[in-house]
Design an enzyme around this catalytic site. Sequence first.
Site, PDB file in Angstrom:
ATOM      1  N   GLY A  52      31.167  40.174  37.297  1.00  0.00           N
ATOM      2  CA  GLY A  52      30.355  41.614  37.087  1.00  0.00           C
ATOM      3  C   GLY A  52      30.390  42.073  38.145  1.00  0.00           C
TER       4      GLY A  52
ATOM      5  CB  SER B 156      34.020  47.037  40.319  1.00  0.00           C
ATOM      6  OG  SER B 156      34.531  46.516  41.223  1.00  0.00           O
TER       7      SER B 156
ATOM      8  CD  GLU C 287      41.180  29.155  44.569  1.00  0.00           C
ATOM      9  OE1 GLU C 287      42.316  29.852  43.988  1.00  0.00           O
ATOM     10  OE2 GLU C 287      40.980  27.764  44.534  1.00  0.00           O
TER      11      GLU C 287
ATOM     12  CD  GLU D 189      44.243  51.825  51.438  1.00  0.00           C
ATOM     13  OE1 GLU D 189      43.935  50.933  50.530  1.00  0.00           O
ATOM     14  OE2 GLU D 189      45.540  52.063  51.321  1.00  0.00           O
TER      15      GLU D 189
END
Lengths: 354, 367
Positions: free
Chosen positions: B119, B121, B237, B350
Site C-alpha cells: 500500500g 502509491s 531483491e 524519469e
Amino acid sequence: MSAAAEERWSGSTLDSWRDLVLTDERRELAETVRRQFAGGFPLEAVRACFDGGSQPEGAWTAVSGAEYPSIGLPESAGGLGTLVDTAALLEAAGEVLVSAPLLATVMSLQTLARAGALPLEPARPAALAVADGPVAGRLVVLDGVLAERLTVVVPRERGVTVAQFDTADLGPAEEHRHVDPSRPVAVFDAGEVPPLSHADDPRPLDAVLAPARTALAADLTGTAAGALDRAVRHALDREQFGRKIGAFQAVKHRLADVYIAVERARSLTRAAAVALAGPSASSGTELSLLAKAAASEAAVDASRALVQVLGAMGMTFESDAHLFFRRAQQTAPFLGSAAACYRRAVAARRGVPA
Amino acid sequence: MSDVLAEYADFLAGVLPGDYAERVDHYRHDDRLRTDFQVAQFEAGWLVPDWEPGLGGRSLAPGDALSVRIEGARRRVPRIHNVQGVGVVAPGLRRFGTPQQRDRLLRPVLRGDEWWALGMSEPGSGSDLASMRTQARREGADFVVTGAKIWTTQAHQSRWATLYARTDPDARRHAGISCLILDLHSPGVDIRPIPRAAESVDAFCEVFLDEVRIPAENLLGPLNEGWRVASESLEHERDMIWVGNWLEIEQAVDPLLRSGALDDEQLTALGRLLADSEAIRFTGLRSVFERMAGREAPEFLVLKAFGSETAQRATRFAMEAAGPAGLTDPQLIEDRIESLGATIYGGTSEIQRDIIGERVLGLPRNR
C-alpha cells in the site's frame, strides 16, 4: 540449447567473471596511469599538438619507459598480467587523452600475440591495420605516424594472415592530423613489400581481432568517461536562471543517459577482456564486437554531450570539449563501425561467418 | 557444474513435470503449478536460498544464491505469483518484524498461502511518494486509518497489505510515515480492481480506507520510520531483479537470432539488443561482486531504467520483425504492452534519471 548458449546462460560459471570488478592492484595501476599522464602530459599538451603538429616530446618515452605496452602480453615475451590489466590501463589512458601511440602499439602487439609465433617488440611504437582484401595495399592506420612496426591482418578464404612490417621498408607515410593531431592517422602502402614476419591463423577475422577490439573499446570507454566527468563538473559550476544548470532535468537526464552509455561500454569491455583472458574465451569474440560498438557510441555521444552542455564555450579552441570530441571521432571508426560490429556480433552468436 | 547447482537441478527434476522444458510456454499459465512449485521451493530451502532453513532457505553464500537464481531463470522455472510477498514483504518482516509478527506471518507469505499487497502509491502521490496523505491516528489500542491507495497490485487477491500512512501529521515529507500491517478483510476496507490495458498487466486496484482500525501491535518497524522500512525491504531483491530483466530480453531475442529473414538494419538493431542484454548481465554481476567486496556499486542504479527500456526495445523489435503475421500471435502484443509498464512501476524512468543524476553524478536536486 547449443553448448555455447548453455555456457552463456549458466550460473555455474559465475566465479569466472570475478574480474569484472577491478582488483586493488588494477585500481592502483589505473590511478598511476591517470596521475602520470594528467601530470606529465595534461590537456594543454594535447592542445599544443595543433600548433606543433606532432605529439609531445617524451610522451612515448614515458609510455615505453613504464613498460605499459608489455602489460597483458605473454610472460615468454616479457609480458605480465592479462588482457584485463590491459583494459584497465587503456581505460585510464583514454580518460586523460594520452597523446602517445600506446593504444596503437598495444593493438599491434595483442594481435601478433594472438596469432602466435611472431616476434614481439614492446619497446617499439607500432600500429595495426586490417586489409580490405587479399593484398595489404593502401592502409589507413590509427596513430601510425610514429610507428616503427606495422601489423597487418589480411583476411583469407579461411582464417587470416597476420604480417608484421618494418615501416622503414614501406616508404614515407601520408600524415593526416586534421581530425585529432594528438593521435594522427598515417596512410601506408604495403603493396608488394615483403613483411618482416608473418603467420597464418585458421580462426575467423573477428576472433583474431578480439583482443585489439577490446583494447580499442577500453580506450574509447575511458574517453567517454573523461568527457562525462567534464560535463558534470561544468553542470555543477555554471548557473543560469539562478540555478546550477545540472539541476535542470533536460541537462541532468542527458548526463544520466551518458552515464548509462559509459557503464554499458565499461561492462561489455571488461566482460570481453575477462572472457578472452580466461576459460570463457568462446564468448570473447562476440563480446569484443559488442564492446567496441558500445564504446564507440559512448565516446561519440559523451563528447557530443560535453560540447552541448558547455554551450558556446564548447565551440572554442580553449575548451577541452573539442579535444574529447576529436579523439572520439578519430578513434571510433577503426576495426568496424558500431553498426558493422553489432551485425558481426549477431553472426558470431549465430555461429555463422559475418 | 557446482555441487549446489547439481543439487538444485535434482530438486527441479523431482518437482517439475517431465515435459516442462519443452512446454514451458504452456506451463507459464498453469497457476496450480506455480502455487505448488512455490511451496516445494519453500520446503526444500530453494525459495530464498541465502536465508536460514525453515525460512525457505539453506544459508547459501550470496554468490551461490545468485547462481541458483540465474539457473532458475535460465530454466524458466514457474514464476512466483505474489512476487512482492516473497521479494519485498518477507524481507521486511524478517528485518523489522516482532517475534509475534514473524511467527504469524513469515511462513504463510513465503509459502504463498497468504498473499500481500504493497500500500504505497496514492491518487495524488505517484512518483512523489513522500507526499502521501493517508492518515493513521492513534486511538487506544488501535491506529485508525483513513485515506486511499491506488495501483495496489493484487490487493483483491491478498489477505494483507503493508500500508504506509502518516502517523505524525506535523512531520514533513519522509518523516512521520509509518508502516502498518493491514488485514485487508477489516471493516472499512473497500477494494476495487482497475480494468487493465492487457491481460499480461498484473491486476491492480484502488483501495479505499474509511476509519479502518488496525491494532497497534501491527506496526512494522519503529513508529514514524516507515520510509526506512520501505527502502530496506526493497533492498533484498535489489541485487537480483536484473536477472529477470536479462532473461526477458534474451527470450525476446532468441527466436530472432534463429530467424534468417533479417535485413542489415534489423541485424544492427538485433546486435544492439544483444549488447544491451549482455551489458545488463555484466553490470548486474559487477554490482554484486562490488558489494561482496564491501564496496559501493553506483553503476547498479542504471539497471532499472536501462533494463526496462531494453525490454521495451526488445518487444518492439519482435513486433516489427514479425510484420503483419505477428498480429496473429496474441502473445506478441501481450508481451509488448506488458513491457510498457516496466518503465513506470517501481520508479519511472524519469525518476531513475533523477536518481542517477543526483546520487551518482552529484548534480543538484531539481525540486
